[in-house]
Design an enzyme around this catalytic site. Structure first.
Site, PDB file in Angstrom:
ATOM      1  N   SER A 115     -10.660 -24.625  18.290  1.00  0.00           N
ATOM      2  CA  SER A 115      -9.390 -24.688  19.012  1.00  0.00           C
ATOM      3  C   SER A 115      -8.505 -23.473  18.814  1.00  0.00           C
ATOM      4  CB  SER A 115      -8.669 -25.970  18.615  1.00  0.00           C
ATOM      5  OG  SER A 115      -7.529 -26.126  19.392  1.00  0.00           O
ATOM      6  N   HIS A 116      -7.328 -23.697  18.248  1.00  0.00           N
ATOM      7  CA  HIS A 116      -6.330 -22.633  18.106  1.00  0.00           C
ATOM      8  C   HIS A 116      -6.550 -21.816  16.836  1.00  0.00           C
ATOM      9  CE1 HIS A 116      -5.280 -26.189  15.952  1.00  0.00           C
ATOM     10  NE2 HIS A 116      -4.472 -25.507  15.175  1.00  0.00           N
ATOM     11  N   ASP A 279      -4.787 -22.116  24.570  1.00  0.00           N
ATOM     12  CA  ASP A 279      -5.339 -21.768  23.258  1.00  0.00           C
ATOM     13  C   ASP A 279      -6.825 -21.435  23.324  1.00  0.00           C
ATOM     14  OD1 ASP A 279      -6.248 -24.289  23.788  1.00  0.00           O
ATOM     15  OD2 ASP A 279      -6.175 -24.943  21.696  1.00  0.00           O
ATOM     16  N   ASP A 281      -9.614 -23.062  23.056  1.00  0.00           N
ATOM     17  CA  ASP A 281     -10.535 -23.872  23.855  1.00  0.00           C
ATOM     18  C   ASP A 281      -9.888 -24.449  25.109  1.00  0.00           C
ATOM     19  OD1 ASP A 281      -8.946 -25.548  22.282  1.00  0.00           O
ATOM     20  OD2 ASP A 281     -10.445 -27.135  22.263  1.00  0.00           O
ATOM     21  N   ASP A 283      -7.268 -26.406  25.717  1.00  0.00           N
ATOM     22  CA  ASP A 283      -6.647 -27.729  25.880  1.00  0.00           C
ATOM     23  C   ASP A 283      -5.139 -27.706  25.629  1.00  0.00           C
ATOM     24  OD1 ASP A 283      -6.949 -27.367  23.170  1.00  0.00           O
ATOM     25  OD2 ASP A 283      -8.035 -29.241  22.794  1.00  0.00           O
ATOM     26  N   ARG A 284      -4.670 -26.754  24.861  1.00  0.00           N
ATOM     27  CA  ARG A 284      -3.215 -26.699  24.602  1.00  0.00           C
ATOM     28  C   ARG A 284      -2.502 -25.857  25.654  1.00  0.00           C
ATOM     29  NH1 ARG A 284      -1.928 -26.411  18.274  1.00  0.00           N
ATOM     30  NH2 ARG A 284      -3.471 -27.923  17.592  1.00  0.00           N
ATOM     31  N   LYS A 378      -6.707 -33.143  26.265  1.00  0.00           N
ATOM     32  CA  LYS A 378      -5.527 -32.469  26.769  1.00  0.00           C
ATOM     33  C   LYS A 378      -5.988 -31.243  27.569  1.00  0.00           C
ATOM     34  CE  LYS A 378      -4.540 -30.398  22.238  1.00  0.00           C
ATOM     35  NZ  LYS A 378      -5.474 -31.079  21.335  1.00  0.00           N
TER      36      LYS A 378
HETATM   37  C1  G16 Z   1      -5.994 -31.247  17.605  1.00  0.00           C
HETATM   38  C2  G16 Z   1      -5.864 -32.646  18.122  1.00  0.00           C
HETATM   39  C3  G16 Z   1      -4.464 -32.932  18.501  1.00  0.00           C
HETATM   40  C4  G16 Z   1      -3.528 -32.657  17.329  1.00  0.00           C
HETATM   41  C5  G16 Z   1      -3.723 -31.241  16.864  1.00  0.00           C
HETATM   42  C6  G16 Z   1      -2.940 -30.922  15.614  1.00  0.00           C
HETATM   43  O1  G16 Z   1      -5.728 -30.348  18.638  1.00  0.00           O
HETATM   44  O2  G16 Z   1      -6.694 -32.880  19.234  1.00  0.00           O
HETATM   45  O3  G16 Z   1      -4.393 -34.271  18.895  1.00  0.00           O
HETATM   46  O4  G16 Z   1      -2.210 -32.876  17.697  1.00  0.00           O
HETATM   47  O5  G16 Z   1      -5.078 -31.028  16.559  1.00  0.00           O
HETATM   48  O6  G16 Z   1      -3.421 -31.685  14.588  1.00  0.00           O
HETATM   49  P1  G16 Z   1      -2.943 -31.440  13.102  1.00  0.00           P
HETATM   50  O7  G16 Z   1      -1.453 -31.639  13.134  1.00  0.00           O
HETATM   51  O8  G16 Z   1      -3.668 -32.478  12.323  1.00  0.00           O
HETATM   52  O9  G16 Z   1      -3.293 -30.024  12.747  1.00  0.00           O
HETATM   53  P2  G16 Z   1      -6.599 -29.051  18.837  1.00  0.00           P
HETATM   54  O10 G16 Z   1      -5.949 -28.334  19.979  1.00  0.00           O
HETATM   55  O11 G16 Z   1      -6.532 -28.303  17.543  1.00  0.00           O
HETATM   56  O12 G16 Z   1      -7.966 -29.543  19.136  1.00  0.00           O
END
Ligand code: G16
Length: 545
Positions: A115-116, A279, A281, A283-284, A378
């Site tokens: 992801s990010h 981000d 991948d 989704d954000r 997302k």
């Molecule tokens: C993931 C989850 C999200 C979550 C985010 C942050 O997003 O899919 O639902 O809000 O992590 O999580 P944390 O606060 O535990 O770091 P992504 O975009 O990283 O896949």
């Protein structure tokens, strides 16, 4: 030929908020990736096995993706899958993977993304399983994956040459067909069903301008195809639009620190009408108007209040949901619309049941994620398209939309303070310190504010009755202001403490304050009460959003 490889359990394979995320160097250890993939297959194997079933595989193009895909393909062939759909060059944004799983009625998908998080040889890698609804596996499955990883002894693979995932078309691995598909087409087709591309094209033609920062990550090809090619946005609308395995040395996290280049453009003299970033991948999303950053919680509320501007949501919303730490702004919209509003733990997987049951149409999180029932992830590009649809219909600037929104519903001032890469022991000591005080907190005064409720959030899933405990420590004050403390479940080194701070302001005369100023009293309480500085040595958060 199928071969069985002996292995032994490797510790630390418990999936976090969204799959297993570790340093690339960890995944490169012998058997590491294969052990986890084998654990996924073991946990999700149906009674009749995988014969005749389709699997989707794709990722955000980060370093180690291509090697990992070949391992997944050989292991999937050994499991008896009939067909695997792979995005060209291994690329599928997370929402596109969800879309492809749903469209082709696949058994599920393996998404390779952190992801990010940063990429490259020294960066992070990640892997997760999504089910046939296109959504991240629920906790009972991630628990089963982990459980299997603790006693694995062997895994199967088919011996075969690497598949050329750069070449669209049919390939084989053993008896299994591998179909390399265009990464964008299916997703773009879905967007065309949800939004009125003619209206949006006319809007760009009428002079609407935008910057979309793909952050050298997966959304580049999607954004070029959709915004520039299909909607006619000027060339150059998409910046940093070529995916790179290490995100060109950047951190593909669309926040005000890492998307500073976009932020500066939007605050500059010749700012376009609208700015957005996505981000690693895809989704954000980050939304920035000319001269104004829109907090993700506010963005969710605005999308809910104006969703009928897009054809897909013209009939209104069944309901909405937000993660617990997300601000209550969307709750106010739901109340005004007369629809249900659900509060779930952090993690998109918790929205899946509500979406599948048709109880909610829109959902989102403070962590820059918004989405709808069109997929089960997302979706950054989708959020941008919905925003543009609203701007096209309402013919107002982002600033005016926000001002009108706050005047109607009041403003939930909201900020998140992140303390990243804190020593795990110190972070645990902060959380234990807070937790120990919760039982006696109600009725006490902190910094002059009276505590109305204090707990460790638990969620009872209204659809399947499952319970998820320990989802964040909440201190709620009389009047509704609140502070939430959580440890992130997505980091890979040390621990990240997240502090979420929120205050509701009804008076329109007080809606133009700087967020950090408006929340300064609560921020001081949050710091004092948690003793973060004393226990971690950190005097300032690493990132403020
Ligand atoms: C993931 C989850 C999200 C979550 C985010 C942050 O997003 O899919 O639902 O809000 O992590 O999580 P944390 O606060 O535990 O770091 P992504 O975009 O990283 O896949």
């Amino acid at each position: 030929m199928k071969i069985t490889i002996q292995t032994q359990p490797i510790s630390g394979m418990k999936p976090g908020t969204s799959g297993l995320r570790k340093k690339v160097t960890v995944f490169q250890q012998p058997h590491y990736l294969a052990n986890f993939v084998a654990s996924i297959f073991a946990a999700v194997k149906p009674e009749g096995g995988f014969t005749g079933k389709t699997l989707v595989v794709g990722g955000d193009g980060r370093y180690f993706n291509l090697e990992a895909i070949q391992v997944v393909l050989r292991m999937a062939a050994a499991q008896g899958f009939a067909r695997v759909l792979v995005g060209q060059h291994g690329i599928l944004s997370t929402p596109a993977a969800s879309c492809v799983i749903r469209k082709y009625k696949a058994f599920g998908g393996i998404i390779l993304s952190a992801s990010h998080n940063s990429g490259g040889p020294e960066g992070d890698f990640g892997i997760k399983f999504n089910g046939d609804n296109g959504g991240p596996a629920p906790e009972k499955i991630t628990d089963a994956i982990y459980e299997y990883s603790t006693h694995i002894t062997a895994y199967d693979m088919v011996e075969a040459a690497d598949v050329d995932v750069g070449r669209i078309g049919m390939h084989t691995v053993g008896d299994m067909t591998v179909e390399v598909i265009d990464s964008v087409v299916d997703y773009q087709e879905l967007m065309q069903q949800l939004f009125d591309f003619d209206v949006l094209r006319a809007f760009f033609k009428s002079g609407f301008t935008m910057k979309f920062d793909a952050m050298h990550a997966v959304t580049g090809p999607y954004a070029h195809a959709i915004f520039e090619d299909a909607l006619g946005a000027a060339k150059g609308t998409v910046m940093n639009g070529t995916p790179s395995p290490d995100f060109n040395g950047h951190h593909p996290d669309p926040n005000l620190v890492h998307a500073k280049e976009l932020y500066d453009i939007m605050m500059g003299e010749h700012a376009p009408d609208f700015g957005a970033a996505s981000d690693g991948d895809g989704d954000r999303n980050l939304i920035i108007g000319r001269d104004m950053f829109v907090s993700p919680s506010d963005s969710l509320a605005v999308l809910a209040a104006n969703a009928t501007c897009a054809p897909a949501y013209a009939k209104g919303l069944a309901g909405v949901a937000r993660s617990m730490p997300t601000s209550g702004a969307v709750d106010r919209v739901a109340a005004a619309l007369g629809v249900e509003c659900f509060e779930t733990p952090t993690g998109w997987k918790f929205f899946g049941n509500l979406l599948d049951a048709g109880r909610i149409t829109l959902c989102g999180e403070e962590s820059a994620g918004t989405g709808s029932d069109h997929v089960r992830e997302k979706d950054g590009v989708w959020a941008v398209l919905l925003w543009i649809s609203i701007l096209a219909k309402r013919r107002m600037s982002v600033v005016d939309i926000m001002k009108e929104h706050w005047a109607t519903y009041g403003r939930n001032y909201y900020t998140r303070h992140d303390y990243e890469e804190v020593e795990t022991e110190a972070a645990n000591s902060v959380m234990n310190h807070i937790k120990a005080q919760l039982p006696t907190l109600v009725g006490q005064s902190l910094g002059g504010l009276k505590v109305a409720a204090a707990d460790d959030f638990s969620y009872l899933d209204p659809i399947d009755g499952s319970v998820s405990n320990n989802q964040g420590l909440r201190v709620v004050f009389e009047g509704g202001s609140r502070i939430v403390y959580r440890l992130s479940g997505t980091g890979t080194s040390g621990a990240t403490i997240r502090v979420y701070i929120e205050r509701y302001e009804a008076d329109p005369a007080l809606h133009d304050l700087d967020t950090q100023v408006a929340l300064s009293g609560l921020i001081a309480i949050a710091n004092d009460f948690s003793q973060i500085a004393q226990k971690t040595g950190r005097l300032q958060p690493t990132v403020i959003t």
